[in-house]
Scaffold this motif. Structure first.
Motif, short mmCIF file in Angstrom:
data_model
loop_
_atom_site.label_atom_id
_atom_site.label_comp_id
_atom_site.label_asym_id
_atom_site.label_seq_id
_atom_site.Cartn_x
_atom_site.Cartn_y
_atom_site.Cartn_z
N ASN A 42 0.83 -1.21 0.00
CA ASN A 42 0.00 0.00 0.00
C ASN A 42 0.86 1.27 0.00
OD1 ASN A 42 -2.53 -1.44 0.16
ND2 ASN A 42 -2.05 -1.84 2.31
N ILE A 43 1.87 1.27 -0.87
CA ILE A 43 2.78 2.41 -0.98
C ILE A 43 2.33 3.30 -2.12
CG2 ILE A 43 5.15 3.12 -1.53
CD1 ILE A 43 6.09 0.51 -0.26
N ASN A 44 2.23 4.59 -1.85
CA ASN A 44 1.93 5.56 -2.89
C ASN A 44 3.21 5.83 -3.68
OD1 ASN A 44 1.30 7.75 -4.50
ND2 ASN A 44 0.18 8.85 -2.90
N HIS A 45 3.27 5.32 -4.90
CA HIS A 45 4.51 5.43 -5.68
C HIS A 45 4.66 6.79 -6.36
CE1 HIS A 45 1.96 4.57 -9.20
NE2 HIS A 45 1.43 3.61 -8.47
N LYS A 46 3.62 7.60 -6.34
CA LYS A 46 3.68 8.98 -6.85
C LYS A 46 4.33 9.08 -8.23
CE LYS A 46 3.12 11.19 -2.46
NZ LYS A 46 3.36 12.36 -1.62
N ASN A 47 3.82 8.26 -9.13
CA ASN A 47 4.25 8.29 -10.53
C ASN A 47 5.73 7.97 -10.71
OD1 ASN A 47 1.64 9.06 -11.46
ND2 ASN A 47 2.07 11.16 -10.82
N ASN A 48 6.31 7.22 -9.79
CA ASN A 48 7.68 6.73 -9.96
C ASN A 48 7.59 5.39 -10.67
OD1 ASN A 48 10.27 5.60 -9.65
ND2 ASN A 48 10.63 6.75 -7.76
N ALA A 49 7.74 5.40 -11.99
CA ALA A 49 7.49 4.20 -12.79
C ALA A 49 8.43 3.06 -12.42
CB ALA A 49 7.62 4.54 -14.27
N ASP A 50 9.68 3.37 -12.12
CA ASP A 50 10.63 2.31 -11.78
C ASP A 50 10.20 1.58 -10.51
OD1 ASP A 50 12.21 2.84 -13.96
OD2 ASP A 50 13.59 4.15 -12.87
N ILE A 51 9.83 2.34 -9.49
CA ILE A 51 9.38 1.73 -8.24
C ILE A 51 8.11 0.93 -8.48
CG2 ILE A 51 8.51 2.18 -5.91
CD1 ILE A 51 11.52 2.67 -6.23
N GLU A 52 7.22 1.46 -9.29
CA GLU A 52 5.94 0.79 -9.57
C GLU A 52 6.15 -0.57 -10.22
OE1 GLU A 52 1.76 1.67 -12.00
OE2 GLU A 52 3.46 3.05 -12.13
N ASN A 53 7.24 -0.74 -10.93
CA ASN A 53 7.46 -1.98 -11.67
C ASN A 53 8.12 -3.09 -10.86
OD1 ASN A 53 6.35 -1.11 -14.12
ND2 ASN A 53 8.26 -0.11 -14.74
N ILE A 54 8.52 -2.83 -9.62
CA ILE A 54 9.18 -3.86 -8.82
C ILE A 54 8.17 -4.92 -8.39
CG2 ILE A 54 10.48 -4.36 -6.71
CD1 ILE A 54 11.53 -1.50 -6.80
N THR A 55 8.50 -6.17 -8.63
CA THR A 55 7.62 -7.28 -8.26
C THR A 55 8.23 -8.12 -7.14
OG1 THR A 55 8.60 -8.87 -9.80
CG2 THR A 55 6.86 -7.42 -10.67
N VAL A 56 7.42 -9.02 -6.61
CA VAL A 56 7.90 -9.96 -5.60
C VAL A 56 9.05 -10.78 -6.14
CG1 VAL A 56 7.27 -12.00 -4.22
CG2 VAL A 56 5.66 -10.08 -4.43
N SER A 57 8.93 -11.24 -7.37
CA SER A 57 10.00 -12.03 -8.00
C SER A 57 11.30 -11.25 -8.06
CB SER A 57 9.58 -12.46 -9.40
OG SER A 57 10.61 -13.21 -10.03
N HIS A 58 11.23 -9.95 -8.39
CA HIS A 58 12.44 -9.13 -8.44
C HIS A 58 13.13 -9.08 -7.08
CE1 HIS A 58 10.46 -6.75 -11.96
NE2 HIS A 58 11.08 -7.84 -12.39
N THR A 60 14.92 -12.43 -6.19
CA THR A 60 16.08 -12.76 -7.02
C THR A 60 17.10 -11.62 -7.10
OG1 THR A 60 14.84 -12.07 -8.99
CG2 THR A 60 14.80 -14.42 -8.43
N HIS A 61 16.99 -10.63 -6.22
CA HIS A 61 17.94 -9.51 -6.17
C HIS A 61 18.01 -8.77 -7.52
CE1 HIS A 61 19.45 -10.81 -2.23
NE2 HIS A 61 19.46 -12.04 -2.71
N ARG A 62 16.85 -8.57 -8.13
CA ARG A 62 16.79 -7.90 -9.43
C ARG A 62 15.87 -6.67 -9.38
NH1 ARG A 62 18.82 -11.37 -13.36
NH2 ARG A 62 17.72 -10.28 -15.03
N ALA A 63 15.71 -6.09 -8.20
CA ALA A 63 14.74 -5.02 -8.03
C ALA A 63 15.29 -3.64 -8.33
CB ALA A 63 14.17 -5.04 -6.62
N GLY A 64 16.62 -3.50 -8.45
CA GLY A 64 17.20 -2.19 -8.75
C GLY A 64 18.04 -1.60 -7.65
N PHE A 65 18.24 -2.36 -6.56
CA PHE A 65 19.04 -1.88 -5.44
C PHE A 65 20.46 -2.45 -5.52
CE2 PHE A 65 14.66 -2.39 -3.72
CZ PHE A 65 14.37 -1.05 -3.55
#
Length: 210
Positions: A44-60, A63-68
């Motif tokens: 329930n996070i307001n991503h405020k039009n941050n497309a990269d954050i919006e695209n992070i999934t459980v699978s990412h 598997t350490h593929r979320a962008g961090f």
């Protein structure tokens, strides 16, 4: 020279992530969440039009593929101030990711901290309680956070007899907060890997494994 046996109590460190992974996969197997669910929706996070954050999934996250990238973005293991996870996950949308989600794999504790918060939200209990309710949890296991302040010297595997570092173990519960014996950890992993798909040995198709 420190010598350990399979019954020596030691810090599990990042192998604690086995429990985090399996608890998330329990939610997947029970159809409570899906691997491709967006974490902003699950938390329930307001991503405020941050497309990269919006695209992070459980699978990412799994598997350490979320962008961090832990070498660029301080994670709970090396943060010098209260890390945004687990204290203020709503601040996730403020982060500028270090790389595009799913473009590569870079190890980071942030992803597993966020998985720990997903576990708490969807199981309705604390992360520690969720682990203690896990079928593979042994009575010989403990969370460092719950040890008395006068903690004994507890070795880290292959590193000898060292005192427990002064980390923020509340922040690290889901990424490295457990201690126990090698024997009990092996038994726990055996239980987890015998579960139906997806289990701790599964990975997305066409994903290289180093």
């Amino acid at each position: 020279l420190f010598r350990s046996t399979q019954e020596t109590t030691m810090q599990y460190a990042s192998t604690t992530k086995l429990f985090t992974s399996d608890l998330i996969l329990d939610l997947v197997r029970n159809k409570k969440i899906k691997l491709d669910d967006k974490i902003v929706d699950l938390l329930n996070i307001n991503h405020k039009n941050n497309a990269d954050i919006e695209n992070i999934t459980v699978s990412h996250l799994l598997t350490h593929r979320a962008g961090f990238d832990r070498n660029k973005t301080p994670d709970p293991m090396i943060a010098t101030q209260y890390p945004f996870c687990p204290y203020h996950v709503e601040q996730l949308y403020q982060y500028e990711l270090d790389f595009q989600p799913d473009s590569k794999m870079v190890y980071s504790n942030i992803g597993y901290c966020l998985l720990g918060k997903i576990i708490e939200v969807h199981k309705g209990v604390s992360y520690i309680t969720a682990v203690k309710q896990h079928s593979a949890f042994s009575s010989k296991m403990q969370f460092i956070q719950e040890l008395p302040n006068t903690s004994p010297h507890i070795p880290i595997a292959n590193q000898g007899q060292t005192p427990i570092p002064k980390f923020d173990y509340y922040a690290l519960n889901a990424t490295g907060g457990l201690i126990g014996t090698a024997q009990d950890l092996a038994k726990a992993a055996a239980i987890m890997r015998q579960k139906p798909y997806p289990n701790i040995l599964s990975r997305p198709k066409n994903m290289p494994c180093d």
